[in-house]
Design a protein around this motif. Sequence first.
Motif, short mmCIF file in Angstrom:
data_model
loop_
_atom_site.label_atom_id
_atom_site.label_comp_id
_atom_site.label_asym_id
_atom_site.label_seq_id
_atom_site.Cartn_x
_atom_site.Cartn_y
_atom_site.Cartn_z
N LEU A 179 -40.75 5.40 8.33
CA LEU A 179 -40.50 4.53 9.70
C LEU A 179 -41.19 3.16 9.19
O LEU A 179 -40.71 2.27 9.76
N LYS B 79 -39.39 -0.29 9.33
CA LYS B 79 -39.76 -1.25 10.22
C LYS B 79 -39.97 -2.52 9.62
O LYS B 79 -39.60 -3.63 9.95
N SER C 182 -35.52 -2.86 7.29
CA SER C 182 -34.59 -2.14 8.23
C SER C 182 -33.51 -1.72 7.01
O SER C 182 -32.62 -1.04 7.10
N ILE D 134 -34.20 10.46 7.36
CA ILE D 134 -33.89 9.24 7.96
C ILE D 134 -32.77 9.77 9.23
O ILE D 134 -32.80 9.31 10.57
N LEU E 178 -34.61 11.43 12.00
CA LEU E 178 -35.39 10.47 12.93
C LEU E 178 -34.29 9.57 13.78
O LEU E 178 -34.84 9.50 14.93
N GLU E 179 -33.23 9.38 13.31
CA GLU E 179 -32.04 8.93 14.07
C GLU E 179 -31.58 9.79 15.40
O GLU E 179 -31.69 9.36 16.37
N ASN F 34 -36.27 6.61 15.77
CA ASN F 34 -35.74 5.56 15.30
C ASN F 34 -34.48 5.17 16.12
O ASN F 34 -33.18 5.79 16.00
N TYR G 110 -31.42 -0.23 14.12
CA TYR G 110 -31.78 -1.04 13.20
C TYR G 110 -31.42 -2.52 13.83
O TYR G 110 -30.28 -2.73 14.35
#
Length: 146
Positions: A9, A13, A16, A38, A41-42, A47, A50
């Motif tokens: 992350l 951050k 992106s 990833i 996380l989405e 997250n 983006y």
Amino acid sequence: MDKTDSTILSILKENSRASASDISKQVSLSVPAVTERIRKLEQTGVNEKYTIRVSPGASGYNLLAFILVKMDYSRNMEAFQDVCLQLPQVLECHHTAGPADFLLKVLFRDMQDIEDFLSCTLKDIKGVTDANTIICLSTLKEEITV
């Protein structure tokens, strides 16, 4: 979420557009493992999206203000929130406990822009009884850290 997820992350951050290949080298995992992390996380909403960060000064918006807004009745709060969602200069709108009902983070071009917003926009919203404006001189930190 573990330490590796936090590192991923942090990398995203900062950039992106970082590739899974670049990230995998930094966290010592395979590209498929990074891609899966990833994706998780989405999916879990950690997250959210983006995005890019636009420089306010470079785009002509040089004044940042925080505005504490008091409302007269709670029945007007939903209408106030709806209006705030439509105002492009309002970056953030927070329903608060304390001396005001809402805290707005608003970006302006100049002092005339602030005056127009306060006099013609904000005070015309039904239920707004008071607004206390705080001008930001500089920003030392503005980020979400996990």
